[in-house]
Write an enzyme that holds these catalytic residues in place. Structure first.
Site, PDB file in Angstrom:
ATOM      1  N   LYS A   1       0.811  -1.209   0.000  1.00 34.02           N
ATOM      2  CA  LYS A   1       0.000   0.000   0.000  1.00 34.02           C
ATOM      3  C   LYS A   1       0.849   1.265   0.000  1.00 34.02           C
ATOM      4  O   LYS A   1       0.534   2.240  -0.696  1.00 34.02           O
ATOM      5  CB  LYS A   1      -0.950  -0.002   1.200  1.00 34.02           C
ATOM      6  CG  LYS A   1      -1.994  -1.117   1.167  1.00 34.02           C
ATOM      7  CD  LYS A   1      -3.043  -0.935   2.247  1.00 34.02           C
ATOM      8  CE  LYS A   1      -3.954   0.213   1.961  1.00 34.02           C
ATOM      9  NZ  LYS A   1      -4.766   0.033   0.748  1.00 34.02           N
ATOM     10  N   GLY A   2       1.912   1.277   0.763  1.00 35.27           N
ATOM     11  CA  GLY A   2       2.753   2.467   0.801  1.00 35.27           C
ATOM     12  C   GLY A   2       3.393   2.769  -0.541  1.00 35.27           C
ATOM     13  O   GLY A   2       3.336   3.906  -1.032  1.00 35.27           O
ATOM     14  N   ALA A   3       3.993   1.760  -1.159  1.00 32.89           N
ATOM     15  CA  ALA A   3       4.644   1.955  -2.451  1.00 32.89           C
ATOM     16  C   ALA A   3       3.634   2.303  -3.531  1.00 32.89           C
ATOM     17  O   ALA A   3       3.883   3.164  -4.385  1.00 32.89           O
ATOM     18  CB  ALA A   3       5.421   0.696  -2.837  1.00 32.89           C
TER      19      ALA A   3
ATOM     20  N   ASP B   1      -5.435   2.629  -3.466  1.00 34.16           N
ATOM     21  CA  ASP B   1      -4.119   3.233  -3.260  1.00 34.16           C
ATOM     22  C   ASP B   1      -3.858   4.332  -4.279  1.00 34.16           C
ATOM     23  O   ASP B   1      -3.286   5.383  -3.950  1.00 34.16           O
ATOM     24  CB  ASP B   1      -3.031   2.167  -3.359  1.00 34.16           C
ATOM     25  CG  ASP B   1      -3.107   1.150  -2.239  1.00 34.16           C
ATOM     26  OD1 ASP B   1      -3.642   1.484  -1.168  1.00 34.16           O
ATOM     27  OD2 ASP B   1      -2.637   0.015  -2.442  1.00 34.16           O
TER      28      ASP B   1
ATOM     29  N   GLY C   1     -18.402   6.764  -6.928  1.00 30.28           N
ATOM     30  CA  GLY C   1     -17.478   7.889  -6.803  1.00 30.28           C
ATOM     31  C   GLY C   1     -16.850   8.003  -5.436  1.00 30.28           C
ATOM     32  O   GLY C   1     -16.380   7.014  -4.863  1.00 30.28           O
TER      33      GLY C   1
ATOM     34  N   ALA D   1     -18.232   2.409  -7.692  1.00 33.23           N
ATOM     35  CA  ALA D   1     -18.872   2.947  -8.889  1.00 33.23           C
ATOM     36  C   ALA D   1     -19.651   4.227  -8.615  1.00 33.23           C
ATOM     37  O   ALA D   1     -20.016   4.948  -9.553  1.00 33.23           O
ATOM     38  CB  ALA D   1     -19.812   1.902  -9.492  1.00 33.23           C
TER      39      ALA D   1
END
Length: 278
Positions: free
Chosen positions: A40-42, A233, A206, A204
């Protein structure tokens, strides 16, 4: 240009694609396997850089061959990796399975991500940034320390509290905004009232931004879905890059990034794919 420090995880992802998920004890034949950079960080760091921010990534990889393999795409995306530490042991690893509808299941082995701590250089990078973007795939104590450093320096703190887990006392008080999906919003409902800004992705439908100034909702970009891995992410990274712009502008940029991410398999474009034939 916004400067963003991202503190978080980085993995080698193995993404398998199949028509449907197997049931317990069942084997199904997959269509392909893809090896790519994840975590998640990358993922969020790369997305922020692609959205135009100046990005420093703070994290750790192992001393195995996977470490350099997952860092190369970050460099290609324009992310500064000088604050990535090399530690003994394996790099983080994730096994992602995607079904014919583009939904996924994920098993993560933390590896080096469990060893992420902060040194003086990391603290200086956080204090110098406009925005600190955090997630929860590294030790919570490190997340809390970073948030407190950012708060003391006047750096905006954005938290993507995923995966949902118990958090240290004091973290919520150091957070300016949380970025959650609809399920995470429900699970954390009793905590989110303490945070000035709550940004919720709605698939879907938004995304929604709630603050003391009211609620803003922005429609999703309609695209064909290949794989939802990394879409949240991409949204978070683009939102961090747009921090300081009006909420509707930031949501529009973040929605566009999330929509682009669902158009390919895995969390990173630069992949090695091996199709299968039976």
């Amino acid at each position: 240009m916004t400067t963003v420090a991202v503190l978080g995880s980085i993995n080698l992802d193995a993404v398998t694609v199949c028509e449907r998920f197997p049931t317990a004890g069942e084997t199904v034949i997959g269509r392909s396997v893809t090896f790519s950079r994840g975590g998640k960080g990358a993922n969020q760091a790369a997305a922020a850089a692609r959205a135009g921010a100046t990005v420093t990534f703070i994290g750790a990889v192992g001393d195995d061959g996977a470490g350099e393999r997952v860092l190369a795409p970050l460099v290609a995306a324009g992310v500064d990796i000088a604050r990535v530490r090399r530690v003994p042991g394996p790099t983080g690893f994730a096994c992602v399975t995607v079904d014919g509808a583009g939904e996924n299941t994920i098993v993560v082995v933390p590896g080096a991500n469990a060893a992420v701590t902060l040194d003086d250089g990391d603290c200086a990078a956080i204090a110098a940034a406009d925005v600190l973007l955090l997630q929860l795939e590294i030790p919570p104590a490190t997340v809390l320390a970073a948030a407190r450093i950012a708060r003391a320096a006047g750096t905006a703190v954005l938290l993507n509290p995923s995966p949902v887990r118990e958090l240290p006392d004091g973290l919520w008080a150091a957070v300016d905004a949380v970025i959650v999906n609809h399920e995470e919003e429900r699970a954390l409902a009793d905590r989110l009232g303490r945070v000035p800004h709550v940004i919720t992705t709605l698939g879907a439908d938004g995304a929604r931004w709630r603050s003391g100034s009211g609620t803003v909702t922005e429609s999703a970009v309609r695209v064909a879905v290949v794989d939802t891995t990394g879409a949240g992410d991409a949204f978070a990274g683009a939102l961090a890059a747009a921090w300081g712009t009006p909420p509707r502008t930031a949501l529009r940029q973040a929605n566009a990034a999330g929509a682009e991410a669902v158009g390919f398999a895995g969390a990173e474009r630069h992949t090695t794919t091996h199709p299968t034939s039976m």
